[in-house]
Design a protein around this motif. Sequence first.
Motif, PDB file in Angstrom:
ATOM      1  N   HIS A  69      -3.778   1.654 -10.267  1.00 21.08           N
ATOM      2  CA  HIS A  69      -3.803   0.321  -9.663  1.00 21.08           C
ATOM      3  C   HIS A  69      -3.578  -0.726 -10.753  1.00 21.08           C
ATOM      4  CE1 HIS A  69      -6.304   2.799  -6.928  1.00 21.08           C
ATOM      5  NE2 HIS A  69      -5.696   2.115  -5.999  1.00 21.08           N
ATOM      6  N   LYS A  70      -2.881  -1.798 -10.361  1.00 24.20           N
ATOM      7  CA  LYS A  70      -2.662  -2.894 -11.291  1.00 24.20           C
ATOM      8  C   LYS A  70      -2.694  -4.191 -10.513  1.00 24.20           C
ATOM      9  CE  LYS A  70      -1.487  -4.871 -15.223  1.00 24.20           C
ATOM     10  NZ  LYS A  70      -2.382  -4.830 -16.424  1.00 24.20           N
ATOM     11  N   ILE A  71      -3.560  -5.096 -10.938  1.00 24.10           N
ATOM     12  CA  ILE A  71      -3.610  -6.428 -10.363  1.00 24.10           C
ATOM     13  C   ILE A  71      -3.194  -7.397 -11.440  1.00 24.10           C
ATOM     14  CG2 ILE A  71      -5.069  -8.183  -9.286  1.00 24.10           C
ATOM     15  CD1 ILE A  71      -6.886  -5.913  -8.321  1.00 24.10           C
ATOM     16  N   THR A  72      -2.244  -8.263 -11.122  1.00 27.47           N
ATOM     17  CA  THR A  72      -1.740  -9.190 -12.112  1.00 27.47           C
ATOM     18  C   THR A  72      -1.476 -10.551 -11.473  1.00 27.47           C
ATOM     19  OG1 THR A  72      -0.107  -9.437 -13.899  1.00 27.47           O
ATOM     20  CG2 THR A  72       0.709  -8.682 -11.773  1.00 27.47           C
ATOM     21  N   LYS A  73      -1.330 -11.537 -12.307  1.00 31.53           N
ATOM     22  CA  LYS A  73      -1.015 -12.874 -11.801  1.00 31.53           C
ATOM     23  C   LYS A  73       0.491 -13.076 -11.819  1.00 31.53           C
ATOM     24  CE  LYS A  73      -5.346 -15.024 -13.222  1.00 31.53           C
ATOM     25  NZ  LYS A  73      -5.984 -16.094 -14.056  1.00 31.53           N
TER      26      LYS A  73
ATOM     27  N   THR B 281       9.088   4.802 -18.223  1.00 29.18           N
ATOM     28  CA  THR B 281       8.359   3.561 -17.972  1.00 29.18           C
ATOM     29  C   THR B 281       9.186   2.667 -17.077  1.00 29.18           C
ATOM     30  OG1 THR B 281       9.245   2.537 -19.977  1.00 29.18           O
ATOM     31  CG2 THR B 281       7.093   3.630 -20.148  1.00 29.18           C
ATOM     32  N   LEU B 282       8.503   1.930 -16.228  1.00 36.25           N
ATOM     33  CA  LEU B 282       9.120   0.919 -15.375  1.00 36.25           C
ATOM     34  C   LEU B 282       8.437  -0.402 -15.693  1.00 36.25           C
ATOM     35  CD1 LEU B 282      11.010   0.208 -12.941  1.00 36.25           C
ATOM     36  CD2 LEU B 282       9.021   0.592 -11.470  1.00 36.25           C
ATOM     37  N   GLU B 283       9.213  -1.372 -16.144  1.00 37.38           N
ATOM     38  CA  GLU B 283       8.661  -2.681 -16.481  1.00 37.38           C
ATOM     39  C   GLU B 283       9.168  -3.714 -15.490  1.00 37.38           C
ATOM     40  OE1 GLU B 283       9.834  -4.387 -20.239  1.00 37.38           O
ATOM     41  OE2 GLU B 283       8.209  -5.864 -20.194  1.00 37.38           O
ATOM     42  N   ILE B 284       8.269  -4.558 -15.057  1.00 39.69           N
ATOM     43  CA  ILE B 284       8.636  -5.699 -14.223  1.00 39.69           C
ATOM     44  C   ILE B 284       8.265  -6.955 -14.997  1.00 39.69           C
ATOM     45  CG2 ILE B 284       8.462  -6.819 -11.980  1.00 39.69           C
ATOM     46  CD1 ILE B 284       7.251  -4.238 -10.871  1.00 39.69           C
ATOM     47  N   GLN B 285       9.248  -7.796 -15.250  1.00 42.19           N
ATOM     48  CA  GLN B 285       9.003  -9.061 -15.953  1.00 42.19           C
ATOM     49  C   GLN B 285       8.851 -10.191 -14.947  1.00 42.19           C
ATOM     50  OE1 GLN B 285      12.442  -9.203 -18.593  1.00 42.19           O
ATOM     51  NE2 GLN B 285      11.228  -8.311 -20.244  1.00 42.19           N
ATOM     52  N   ARG B 286       8.048 -11.156 -15.323  1.00 45.90           N
ATOM     53  CA  ARG B 286       7.865 -12.376 -14.506  1.00 45.90           C
ATOM     54  C   ARG B 286       7.591 -11.989 -13.048  1.00 45.90           C
ATOM     55  NH1 ARG B 286      12.391 -12.591 -17.177  1.00 45.90           N
ATOM     56  NH2 ARG B 286      13.704 -12.618 -15.305  1.00 45.90           N
ATOM     57  N   THR B 287       6.511 -11.250 -12.847  1.00 46.49           N
ATOM     58  CA  THR B 287       6.232 -10.712 -11.520  1.00 46.49           C
ATOM     59  C   THR B 287       6.133 -11.810 -10.456  1.00 46.49           C
ATOM     60  OG1 THR B 287       3.868 -10.717 -12.084  1.00 46.49           O
ATOM     61  CG2 THR B 287       5.055  -8.623 -12.300  1.00 46.49           C
ATOM     62  N   GLU B 288       6.530 -11.421  -9.261  1.00 49.75           N
ATOM     63  CA  GLU B 288       6.468 -12.309  -8.095  1.00 49.75           C
ATOM     64  C   GLU B 288       5.598 -11.636  -7.036  1.00 49.75           C
ATOM     65  OE1 GLU B 288      10.518 -12.700  -6.935  1.00 49.75           O
ATOM     66  OE2 GLU B 288      11.111 -13.781  -8.765  1.00 49.75           O
TER      67      GLU B 288
ATOM     68  N   SER C 224       4.625  -6.977  -4.992  1.00 47.52           N
ATOM     69  CA  SER C 224       3.447  -6.198  -4.600  1.00 47.52           C
ATOM     70  C   SER C 224       3.879  -5.027  -3.728  1.00 47.52           C
ATOM     71  CB  SER C 224       2.458  -7.078  -3.839  1.00 47.52           C
ATOM     72  OG  SER C 224       1.947  -8.100  -4.664  1.00 47.52           O
ATOM     73  N   ALA C 225       3.547  -3.828  -4.157  1.00 48.44           N
ATOM     74  CA  ALA C 225       3.987  -2.611  -3.480  1.00 48.44           C
ATOM     75  C   ALA C 225       3.371  -1.414  -4.179  1.00 48.44           C
ATOM     76  CB  ALA C 225       5.512  -2.483  -3.514  1.00 48.44           C
TER      77      ALA C 225
ATOM     78  N   GLN D  50      12.309  16.948  -4.572  1.00 52.01           N
ATOM     79  CA  GLN D  50      11.593  15.975  -5.391  1.00 52.01           C
ATOM     80  C   GLN D  50      10.086  16.122  -5.168  1.00 52.01           C
ATOM     81  OE1 GLN D  50      13.141  11.976  -5.017  1.00 52.01           O
ATOM     82  NE2 GLN D  50      15.250  12.711  -4.930  1.00 52.01           N
ATOM     83  N   TYR D  51       9.350  16.028  -6.264  1.00 50.04           N
ATOM     84  CA  TYR D  51       7.896  16.095  -6.223  1.00 50.04           C
ATOM     85  C   TYR D  51       7.358  14.763  -6.734  1.00 50.04           C
ATOM     86  CZ  TYR D  51       8.638  21.008  -5.374  1.00 50.04           C
ATOM     87  OH  TYR D  51       9.036  22.191  -4.818  1.00 50.04           O
ATOM     88  N   PHE D  52       6.425  14.214  -5.963  1.00 52.47           N
ATOM     89  CA  PHE D  52       5.971  12.857  -6.215  1.00 52.47           C
ATOM     90  C   PHE D  52       4.645  12.802  -6.951  1.00 52.47           C
ATOM     91  CE2 PHE D  52       8.772   9.956  -3.902  1.00 52.47           C
ATOM     92  CZ  PHE D  52       9.555  10.862  -3.214  1.00 52.47           C
ATOM     93  N   GLY D  53       4.492  11.730  -7.721  1.00 49.92           N
ATOM     94  CA  GLY D  53       3.207  11.402  -8.311  1.00 49.92           C
ATOM     95  C   GLY D  53       2.355  10.623  -7.327  1.00 49.92           C
ATOM     96  N   PRO D  54       1.130  10.265  -7.728  1.00 52.67           N
ATOM     97  CA  PRO D  54       0.205   9.571  -6.830  1.00 52.67           C
ATOM     98  C   PRO D  54       0.537   8.103  -6.619  1.00 52.67           C
ATOM     99  CG  PRO D  54      -0.794   9.868  -8.960  1.00 52.67           C
ATOM    100  CD  PRO D  54       0.506  10.600  -9.011  1.00 52.67           C
ATOM    101  N   GLY D  55       1.410   7.566  -7.450  1.00 53.64           N
ATOM    102  CA  GLY D  55       1.823   6.178  -7.278  1.00 53.64           C
ATOM    103  C   GLY D  55       0.975   5.195  -8.068  1.00 53.64           C
ATOM    104  N   THR D  56       1.564   4.034  -8.331  1.00 52.41           N
ATOM    105  CA  THR D  56       0.849   2.889  -8.912  1.00 52.41           C
ATOM    106  C   THR D  56       0.924   1.752  -7.903  1.00 52.41           C
ATOM    107  OG1 THR D  56       1.345   3.455 -11.217  1.00 52.41           O
ATOM    108  CG2 THR D  56       0.814   1.151 -10.732  1.00 52.41           C
ATOM    109  N   ARG D  57      -0.252   1.281  -7.479  1.00 51.52           N
ATOM    110  CA  ARG D  57      -0.267   0.170  -6.521  1.00 51.52           C
ATOM    111  C   ARG D  57      -0.350  -1.130  -7.298  1.00 51.52           C
ATOM    112  NH1 ARG D  57      -0.230  -0.684  -1.520  1.00 51.52           N
ATOM    113  NH2 ARG D  57      -0.618   1.473  -0.923  1.00 51.52           N
ATOM    114  N   LEU D  58       0.659  -1.957  -7.122  1.00 48.47           N
ATOM    115  CA  LEU D  58       0.720  -3.258  -7.796  1.00 48.47           C
ATOM    116  C   LEU D  58       0.373  -4.371  -6.820  1.00 48.47           C
ATOM    117  CD1 LEU D  58       1.512  -5.123 -10.187  1.00 48.47           C
ATOM    118  CD2 LEU D  58       3.841  -5.099  -9.267  1.00 48.47           C
ATOM    119  N   THR D  59      -0.559  -5.211  -7.230  1.00 52.81           N
ATOM    120  CA  THR D  59      -0.894  -6.411  -6.475  1.00 52.81           C
ATOM    121  C   THR D  59      -0.644  -7.617  -7.359  1.00 52.81           C
ATOM    122  OG1 THR D  59      -2.603  -5.242  -5.231  1.00 52.81           O
ATOM    123  CG2 THR D  59      -2.681  -7.651  -5.208  1.00 52.81           C
TER     124      THR D  59
END
Lengths: 116, 117
Positions: A10-14, A76-83, A87-88, A105-114
């Motif tokens: 999980h990741k919560i960011t401004k 790695t997946l980087e998102i700059q200047r998040t909007e 959120s997904a 394809q085999y999936f990971g558990p995911g990262t939830r971004l807010t």
Amino acid sequence: DTGVSQNPRHKITKRGQNVTFRCDPISEHNRLYWYRQTLGQGPEFLTYFQNEAQLEKSRLLSDRFSAERPKGSFSTLEIQRTEQGDSAMYLCASSPGLAGDSDTQYFGPGTRLTVL
Amino acid sequence: AQSVAQPEDQVNVAEGNPLTVKCTYSVSGNPYLFWYVQYPNRGLQFLLKYITGDNLVKGSYGFEAEFNKSQTSFHLKKPSALVSDSALYFCAVRDRGPSGGYQKVTFGTGTKLQVIP
């Protein structure tokens, strides 16, 4: 555990901040994928790596998004200047990439971004 | 362009009854077809796939799926539903393409299965 792992879970960011997610694929898999999943939707393809080479990118992947897979291992997946629209759930998957195989394809558990 | 349709947003079934989750697909060539299950706040878990041969494919947790080329369908089935089967189910398709080559996988929008005790 030899499955696909993702960090953080999980990741919560401004809004306006940069975030980076990590994916560790199944060790013998050559191919690695990133997907985005929003509520009520199936995974939407973002990008694909064959070893260290990024071979395909979706139009969904704006120039604020960048992905790398140095040495053909983790990615790695980087998102700059998040909007807020970023959120997904970000899903990583890997597949063997073998000739003549269905290339499941085999999936990971995911990262939830807010993004607040 | 390839596509997948899951016509039901939600399927409700009583525990112990048979269940069916529907999927139809469109692809220019011959398909590989997949079913995945997703539990809350988790990634997708592979259930089964159709490659070639027998149209009835058996997978994990007692699930099976029937490939029907004429109807372009790949419905997921289970003879007796369990409460623990309640989850989100995704159908996916991939064109076979050239051997070893990369072909994009397209997912459906998912069907929520609710098994009622």
